[in-house]
Design a protein around this motif. Structure first.
Motif, PDB file in Angstrom:
ATOM      1  N   LEU A 118     -56.556  85.397 -11.040  1.00 53.45           N
ATOM      2  CA  LEU A 118     -57.228  84.590 -10.231  1.00 53.45           C
ATOM      3  C   LEU A 118     -56.242  83.854  -9.948  1.00 53.45           C
ATOM      4  N   HIS A 119     -55.088  82.952 -11.215  1.00 54.44           N
ATOM      5  CA  HIS A 119     -54.065  82.029 -10.738  1.00 54.44           C
ATOM      6  C   HIS A 119     -52.993  83.203  -9.478  1.00 54.44           C
ATOM      7  N   ILE A 120     -52.451  82.499  -8.488  1.00 51.95           N
ATOM      8  CA  ILE A 120     -50.955  82.853  -8.083  1.00 51.95           C
ATOM      9  C   ILE A 120     -50.174  81.747  -7.614  1.00 51.95           C
ATOM     10  N   LEU A 121     -49.098  81.178  -8.015  1.00 48.88           N
ATOM     11  CA  LEU A 121     -48.102  80.671  -7.870  1.00 48.88           C
ATOM     12  C   LEU A 121     -47.164  81.507  -6.820  1.00 48.88           C
ATOM     13  N   GLY A 122     -46.934  81.391  -4.819  1.00 45.90           N
ATOM     14  CA  GLY A 122     -45.863  82.224  -4.534  1.00 45.90           C
ATOM     15  C   GLY A 122     -45.285  80.939  -3.266  1.00 45.90           C
ATOM     16  N   ALA A 123     -44.182  81.838  -2.730  1.00 44.21           N
ATOM     17  CA  ALA A 123     -43.173  80.951  -2.010  1.00 44.21           C
ATOM     18  C   ALA A 123     -42.981  82.027  -0.771  1.00 44.21           C
ATOM     19  N   ASP A 124     -42.559  82.134   0.281  1.00 44.07           N
ATOM     20  CA  ASP A 124     -42.336  82.948   1.891  1.00 44.07           C
ATOM     21  C   ASP A 124     -40.697  82.673   1.741  1.00 44.07           C
ATOM     22  N   ILE A 125     -40.404  83.302   1.984  1.00 46.53           N
ATOM     23  CA  ILE A 125     -38.485  83.256   2.274  1.00 46.53           C
ATOM     24  C   ILE A 125     -38.816  83.988   3.949  1.00 46.53           C
ATOM     25  N   ARG A 126     -38.315  83.135   5.013  1.00 47.62           N
ATOM     26  CA  ARG A 126     -37.719  83.317   6.381  1.00 47.62           C
ATOM     27  C   ARG A 126     -36.367  82.984   6.325  1.00 47.62           C
ATOM     28  N   THR A 127     -35.766  84.321   6.444  1.00 48.01           N
ATOM     29  CA  THR A 127     -33.568  83.852   6.603  1.00 48.01           C
ATOM     30  C   THR A 127     -33.232  84.438   7.751  1.00 48.01           C
ATOM     31  N   SER A 128     -32.118  83.311   7.670  1.00 52.09           N
ATOM     32  CA  SER A 128     -31.835  83.718   9.556  1.00 52.09           C
ATOM     33  C   SER A 128     -31.133  84.998  10.181  1.00 52.09           C
ATOM     34  N   ASP A 129     -31.624  85.764   9.079  1.00 54.09           N
ATOM     35  CA  ASP A 129     -31.391  86.716   9.826  1.00 54.09           C
ATOM     36  C   ASP A 129     -32.486  88.225   9.670  1.00 54.09           C
ATOM     37  N   GLY A 130     -33.329  87.512   9.759  1.00 50.26           N
ATOM     38  CA  GLY A 130     -34.891  87.614  10.545  1.00 50.26           C
ATOM     39  C   GLY A 130     -35.768  88.548   8.970  1.00 50.26           C
ATOM     40  N   ALA A 131     -35.101  88.711   8.197  1.00 47.97           N
ATOM     41  CA  ALA A 131     -36.074  88.613   6.270  1.00 47.97           C
ATOM     42  C   ALA A 131     -37.002  88.186   6.456  1.00 47.97           C
ATOM     43  N   GLN A 132     -38.594  88.769   5.945  1.00 47.74           N
ATOM     44  CA  GLN A 132     -38.979  87.464   5.985  1.00 47.74           C
ATOM     45  C   GLN A 132     -39.859  88.417   4.085  1.00 47.74           C
ATOM     46  N   CYS A 133     -39.608  87.670   3.116  1.00 47.21           N
ATOM     47  CA  CYS A 133     -39.598  88.166   2.214  1.00 47.21           C
ATOM     48  C   CYS A 133     -41.201  86.875   1.351  1.00 47.21           C
ATOM     49  N   ARG A 134     -41.832  87.742   0.419  1.00 52.57           N
ATOM     50  CA  ARG A 134     -42.801  86.752  -0.304  1.00 52.57           C
ATOM     51  C   ARG A 134     -42.749  87.169  -2.074  1.00 52.57           C
ATOM     52  N   ILE A 135     -42.750  86.491  -2.733  1.00 56.98           N
ATOM     53  CA  ILE A 135     -42.364  86.067  -4.132  1.00 56.98           C
ATOM     54  C   ILE A 135     -44.282  85.262  -4.547  1.00 56.98           C
ATOM     55  N   ARG A 136     -44.711  86.268  -5.414  1.00 55.57           N
ATOM     56  CA  ARG A 136     -46.229  85.774  -5.951  1.00 55.57           C
ATOM     57  C   ARG A 136     -45.921  85.832  -7.573  1.00 55.57           C
ATOM     58  N   ILE A 137     -46.199  85.126  -8.424  1.00 51.97           N
ATOM     59  CA  ILE A 137     -46.369  85.517  -9.566  1.00 51.97           C
ATOM     60  C   ILE A 137     -47.902  84.696  -9.468  1.00 51.97           C
ATOM     61  N   SER A 138     -48.595  86.237 -11.150  1.00 51.30           N
ATOM     62  CA  SER A 138     -50.033  86.065 -11.417  1.00 51.30           C
ATOM     63  C   SER A 138     -50.175  85.801 -12.337  1.00 51.30           C
ATOM     64  N   ARG A 139     -51.790  84.687 -11.994  1.00 48.58           N
ATOM     65  CA  ARG A 139     -52.248  84.970 -13.853  1.00 48.58           C
ATOM     66  C   ARG A 139     -53.487  85.071 -13.572  1.00 48.58           C
TER      67      ARG A 139
END
Length: 376
Positions: A118-139
């Motif tokens: 139900l609950h999600i904590l997240g952050a998106d990371i877009r790096t200078s060399d083009g990577a698009q990453c996401r971290i998602r923490i769920s409860r």
């Protein structure tokens, strides 16, 4: 609610984060540690978001269902409303989307609710060399929603995770280039052996490994190399020692050649010994120090016939003949191998001369062996 981390615990967590690019499953240790620290159900790190053109690349904590990951990659990613978060900012799903709208969404009902999230904590990371990453923490729904303390804790790791991702990208690029060049050398039928600063075998390619297994003029002894007869081996050891001294003194790269007899009576091996220049900031043990290149005159060209045919506009019959000649057969031996008359073979040969602009069989062989066909 997450417990505050001590300095030692935070230091350990950072250590596992920066160790992540070197793990078999990148960041698996860090994600599991984060999962435990935040008392969450799952942690997912998406290195490459899925799209209609490519599957996503993601790392999950222990206990994550492979079926759920696959279904997200194939279908549910397109329904996920918790994406395109502000760069490097930690956000809860209910801050991004009202709870009622979240629980009414098709993504929640068909994907999250069945896996107990139900609950999600997240952050998106877009790096200078083009990577698009996401971290998602769920409860799960039975757990409390994420607090400001949870957000602050994840925010501490986000800039470090971005740097670790950049290191991961750089290492992957270097590894891809190394594999490309190593594959090209393999295709050229050149054996390569890398020795460390003590003269011990550090790495071999496929061609060299086959020669070592044959133990015919080249063999591994106590992590070192032994070549040919006693005189050959003495000279080889001298050349390796000279290359090592050259590297340690930062002199220009030493290149020496040696011809090695084989006990079986097969054609001699040709060996090149050269020192590997040190980088400006090189330090540590087991670094490449000496490169050994080995040519086996009896090793046949592995150039794919389809590539030779396309490069020179040969017919299939002309390609077969040219490849046999490149592998050392005479015209008579090649015609017998192909089951054609000598006159037919000569006609094919004349046609290959016309298409390549050469006038002799030796020139044709040289042209094929020096072409990019051997890299195919």
């Amino acid at each position: 609610m997450a417990h505050p981390l001590s300095f030692e615990a935070f230091s350990d967590a950072l250590g596992s984060l920066y160790q992540g690019p070197l793990e078999n499953v990148p960041w698996a240790s860090f994600l599991n540690l984060l999962n435990h620290t935040l008392q969450s159900k799952y942690v997912t790190f998406i290195l490459r978001p899925p799209s209609s053109h490519v599957d996503g690349l993601m790392v999950n904590t222990n206990g994550t269902s492979a079926e759920a990951t696959a279904s997200y990659n194939k279908h549910f990613y397109a329904l996920d409303p918790f994406v395109d978060l502000p760069n490097r900012q930690v956000v809860c799903n209910t801050e991004f989307i009202p709870l009622a709208e979240w629980t009414a969404s098709e993504f929640y009902k068909n994907f999250l609710e069945p896996v107990g999230v139900l609950h999600i904590l997240g952050a998106d990371i877009r790096t200078s060399d083009g990577a698009q990453c996401r971290i998602r923490i769920s409860r799960g729904p039975e757990q409390p929603s994420f607090t400001q303390a949870d957000k602050d804790l994840l925010a501490l790791f986000v800039p470090h995770l971005e740097r670790a991702v950049q290191l991961h990208i750089r290492l992957n690029r270097i590894e891809s280039e190394r594999n490309l060049y190593a594959g090209a050398v393999d295709q050229m039928a050149v054996g390569t052996i890398i020795l460390d600063e003590e003269g011990k075998v550090l790495q071999t390619n496929q061609v060299a490994e086959r020669l070592l297994q044959d133990k015919d003029g080249l063999k591994r002894v106590d992590d070192g190399l032994q070549v040919g007869n006693a005189r050959d081996n003495q000279e080889f050891r001298r050349l390796v020692k000279q290359a090592l001294l050259s590297q340690k003194s930062s002199n220009p790269s030493v290149v020496e050649a040696l011809r090695v007899q084989r006990p079986s009576g097969r054609a001699d091996l040709g060996i090149i010994v050269r020192s590997v220049p040190l980088s400006a900031w090189n330090e540590g043990k087991q670094c490449p120090a000496v490169a050994i290149f080995i040519s086996d005159p009896e090793q046949q060209s592995s150039a794919p016939q389809e590539i030779v045919r396309a490069l020179f506009d040969f017919t299939p019959a002309e390609t077969q003949l040219a490849m046999l000649l490149a592998n050392g057969l005479t015209l008579d031996e090649a015609s017998e191998e192909l089951g054609i008359s000598r006159n037919t073979a000569r006609a094919h040969l004349r046609s290959t001369f016309s298409k390549t602009g050469v006038t002799r069989q030796t020139m044709l062989v040289r042209l094929i062996l020096r072409s990019v066909a051997t890299l195919g």
